[in-house]
Write a protein that holds these residues in place. Structure first.
Motif, PDB file in Angstrom:
ATOM      1  N   ASN A   1       5.775  -0.345 -32.329  1.00  0.00           N
ATOM      2  CA  ASN A   1       6.397  -1.705 -32.025  1.00  0.00           C
ATOM      3  C   ASN A   1       5.722  -2.652 -32.872  1.00  0.00           C
ATOM      4  OD1 ASN A   1       3.858  -1.796 -31.007  1.00  0.00           O
ATOM      5  ND2 ASN A   1       4.559  -2.204 -28.641  1.00  0.00           N
ATOM      6  N   ASN A   2       5.794  -2.794 -33.999  1.00  0.00           N
ATOM      7  CA  ASN A   2       5.297  -3.752 -34.916  1.00  0.00           C
ATOM      8  C   ASN A   2       5.876  -5.226 -34.634  1.00  0.00           C
ATOM      9  OD1 ASN A   2       4.037  -1.608 -36.039  1.00  0.00           O
ATOM     10  ND2 ASN A   2       5.605  -0.896 -37.471  1.00  0.00           N
ATOM     11  N   SER A   3       5.007  -6.224 -34.671  1.00  0.00           N
ATOM     12  CA  SER A   3       5.577  -7.380 -34.647  1.00  0.00           C
ATOM     13  C   SER A   3       6.183  -7.869 -35.818  1.00  0.00           C
ATOM     14  CB  SER A   3       4.307  -8.281 -34.195  1.00  0.00           C
ATOM     15  OG  SER A   3       3.121  -8.431 -35.326  1.00  0.00           O
TER      16      SER A   3
ATOM     17  N   ASN B   1      10.947 -13.173 -40.999  1.00  0.00           N
ATOM     18  CA  ASN B   1      11.254 -11.838 -41.656  1.00  0.00           C
ATOM     19  C   ASN B   1      12.009 -10.989 -40.805  1.00  0.00           C
ATOM     20  OD1 ASN B   1       9.507 -12.335 -43.954  1.00  0.00           O
ATOM     21  ND2 ASN B   1       7.654 -11.750 -42.665  1.00  0.00           N
ATOM     22  N   THR B   2      12.738 -11.523 -39.827  1.00  0.00           N
ATOM     23  CA  THR B   2      13.424 -10.836 -38.797  1.00  0.00           C
ATOM     24  C   THR B   2      14.791 -10.358 -39.496  1.00  0.00           C
ATOM     25  OG1 THR B   2      12.546 -11.863 -36.735  1.00  0.00           O
ATOM     26  CG2 THR B   2      14.619 -10.528 -36.694  1.00  0.00           C
ATOM     27  N   GLU B   3      15.739 -11.266 -40.258  1.00  0.00           N
ATOM     28  CA  GLU B   3      16.886 -10.798 -40.536  1.00  0.00           C
ATOM     29  C   GLU B   3      16.671  -9.828 -41.711  1.00  0.00           C
ATOM     30  OE1 GLU B   3      20.055 -11.848 -40.037  1.00  0.00           O
ATOM     31  OE2 GLU B   3      19.180 -13.063 -38.172  1.00  0.00           O
TER      32      GLU B   3
ATOM     33  N   TRP C   1      14.833  -7.507 -29.964  1.00  0.00           N
ATOM     34  CA  TRP C   1      15.383  -8.741 -29.354  1.00  0.00           C
ATOM     35  C   TRP C   1      14.973  -9.887 -30.163  1.00  0.00           C
ATOM     36  CZ3 TRP C   1      14.154  -4.061 -27.096  1.00  0.00           C
ATOM     37  CH2 TRP C   1      14.907  -3.661 -26.106  1.00  0.00           C
ATOM     38  N   ILE C   2      15.855 -10.505 -30.722  1.00  0.00           N
ATOM     39  CA  ILE C   2      15.514 -11.402 -31.929  1.00  0.00           C
ATOM     40  C   ILE C   2      15.141 -12.821 -31.369  1.00  0.00           C
ATOM     41  CG2 ILE C   2      16.943 -12.481 -33.629  1.00  0.00           C
ATOM     42  CD1 ILE C   2      18.569 -10.083 -33.794  1.00  0.00           C
ATOM     43  N   GLU C   3      14.059 -13.560 -31.629  1.00  0.00           N
ATOM     44  CA  GLU C   3      13.762 -14.905 -31.685  1.00  0.00           C
ATOM     45  C   GLU C   3      14.430 -15.513 -32.797  1.00  0.00           C
ATOM     46  OE1 GLU C   3      12.703 -16.252 -28.929  1.00  0.00           O
ATOM     47  OE2 GLU C   3      11.476 -14.706 -27.775  1.00  0.00           O
ATOM     48  N   ASP C   4      15.169 -16.601 -32.317  1.00  0.00           N
ATOM     49  CA  ASP C   4      15.713 -17.524 -33.592  1.00  0.00           C
ATOM     50  C   ASP C   4      15.732 -18.685 -33.002  1.00  0.00           C
ATOM     51  OD1 ASP C   4      17.966 -17.010 -31.637  1.00  0.00           O
ATOM     52  OD2 ASP C   4      18.952 -15.670 -33.098  1.00  0.00           O
ATOM     53  N   ILE C   5      16.629 -19.815 -33.708  1.00  0.00           N
ATOM     54  CA  ILE C   5      17.024 -21.096 -33.294  1.00  0.00           C
ATOM     55  C   ILE C   5      17.558 -21.143 -31.963  1.00  0.00           C
ATOM     56  CG2 ILE C   5      18.466 -22.953 -33.988  1.00  0.00           C
ATOM     57  CD1 ILE C   5      17.322 -22.798 -36.700  1.00  0.00           C
TER      58      ILE C   5
END
Length: 299
Positions: A214-216, A221-223, A255-259
């Motif tokens: 479960n790498n942070s 860098n998510t996209e 589970w994406i953190e974004d704007i």
């Protein structure tokens, strides 16, 4: 470079020395001095962080000794003077539940010394419910009345030790915990700062559904971690986008953190009239995130 929408920076300069009887390591040097000067020239307040490096045994030894606590407080006072700091942020994590009242005592003893210097005292705490050493080790009511600000680290809902995949900071979880802070713990909302994550995790499970990593993953860098052609799904309870995709015999989930997810969390800060927003950590974000923070907070 300056960061749009930010008025306080909290460099991680100071760490409690392991088995050091309350000594504090100064990781400042010329770069740190230049950073402090740069921050002040750009009208940032500098609230330097004092971390216990999550070392519960060393922390316990210090907290349970009046002499060692006093030595550590005297050191913090001298550091605040030496570097002309505007504030101190106490980031003590992973403490014995049995030391809860001793940690409160440390904050009670530190506060008048900071007030005398005109230095802001902020204290980081986790969500009220959870593990003995990570959650039940804080008396949030006492700390919240004594310190200038309590900073709720509203992340790691599913952290690195979690055995099942899940969000880092779901809107519903943050909202529920804010109710506990404000009602159960009776924290004054204008003393509570909501800290939001600028990272998520990429969860990998094997064919048995067992978590194997479960790498942070930073927001910026998510996209790049999501393969082309994968469709995001919006979860309105979590107020987050979610993706899942295969990788060999394994399944990956984010589970994406974004704007959008951060804007939803900031709305909770505004609805509850909290003192502000904090984030971990600055270099994980991209410029549009800071612009959104600024616009939301100005509104």
């Amino acid at each position: 470079t300056t960061i749009d929408g930010v008025n306080v920076v909290s460099p991680s300069f100071f760490t409690v020395v392991k088995n050091g009887n309350g000594k504090i390591n100064e990781n400042v040097g010329n770069n740190g001095l230049n950073y402090i000067n740069w921050a002040k020239q750009n009208n940032y307040k500098v609230w330097a962080m004092v971390s216990n490096n999550a070392n519960k045994d060393t922390t316990s030894t210090i907290l349970n000794s009046y002499t060692l606590r006093t030595n550590m407080i005297n050191t913090i006072v001298s550091l605040a003077n030496k570097y002309n700091l505007d504030g101190i942020n106490i980031d003590f994590e992973n403490m014995y539940q049995a030391d809860k009242d001793k940690f409160s005592r440390f904050i009670i003893e530190l506060e008048p010394r900071m007030k005398e210097l005109g230095v802001v005292l902020s204290v980081d705490v986790t969500a009220p419910d959870g593990d003995a050493n990570w959650s039940l080790c804080y008396d949030r009511n006492v700390i919240g009345h004594v310190a200038d600000y309590l900073i709720f680290m509203a992340y790691d809902q599913n952290g690195s030790s979690s055995t099942k995949p899940g969000t880092t900071a779901g809107y519903n979880w943050v909202k529920l915990n804010l109710v506990k802070f404000l009602q159960t713990e009776e924290i004054n909302p204008n003393k509570l700062i909501l800290a939001v994550p600028l990272y998520t995790r990429i969860w990998t499970t094997n064919s048995d559904g067992k978590v194997i990593s479960n790498n942070s993953l930073s927001i910026k860098n998510t996209e790049a971690a999501i393969p082309d052609g994968i469709t995001k799904q919006w979860n309105d309870e979590l107020k987050q986008n979610y993706v899942t995709f295969s990788s060999g015999n394994n399944t990956k989930q984010i589970w994406i953190e974004d704007i959008d997810s951060l804007k939803a969390k900031i709305s909770l800060m505004k609805e509850n009239n909290l003192a502000g927003i904090a984030s971990w950590e600055a270099n994980m974000a991209y410029d549009d995130i800071w612009t959104m923070f600024k616009n939301e907070l100005n509104n």
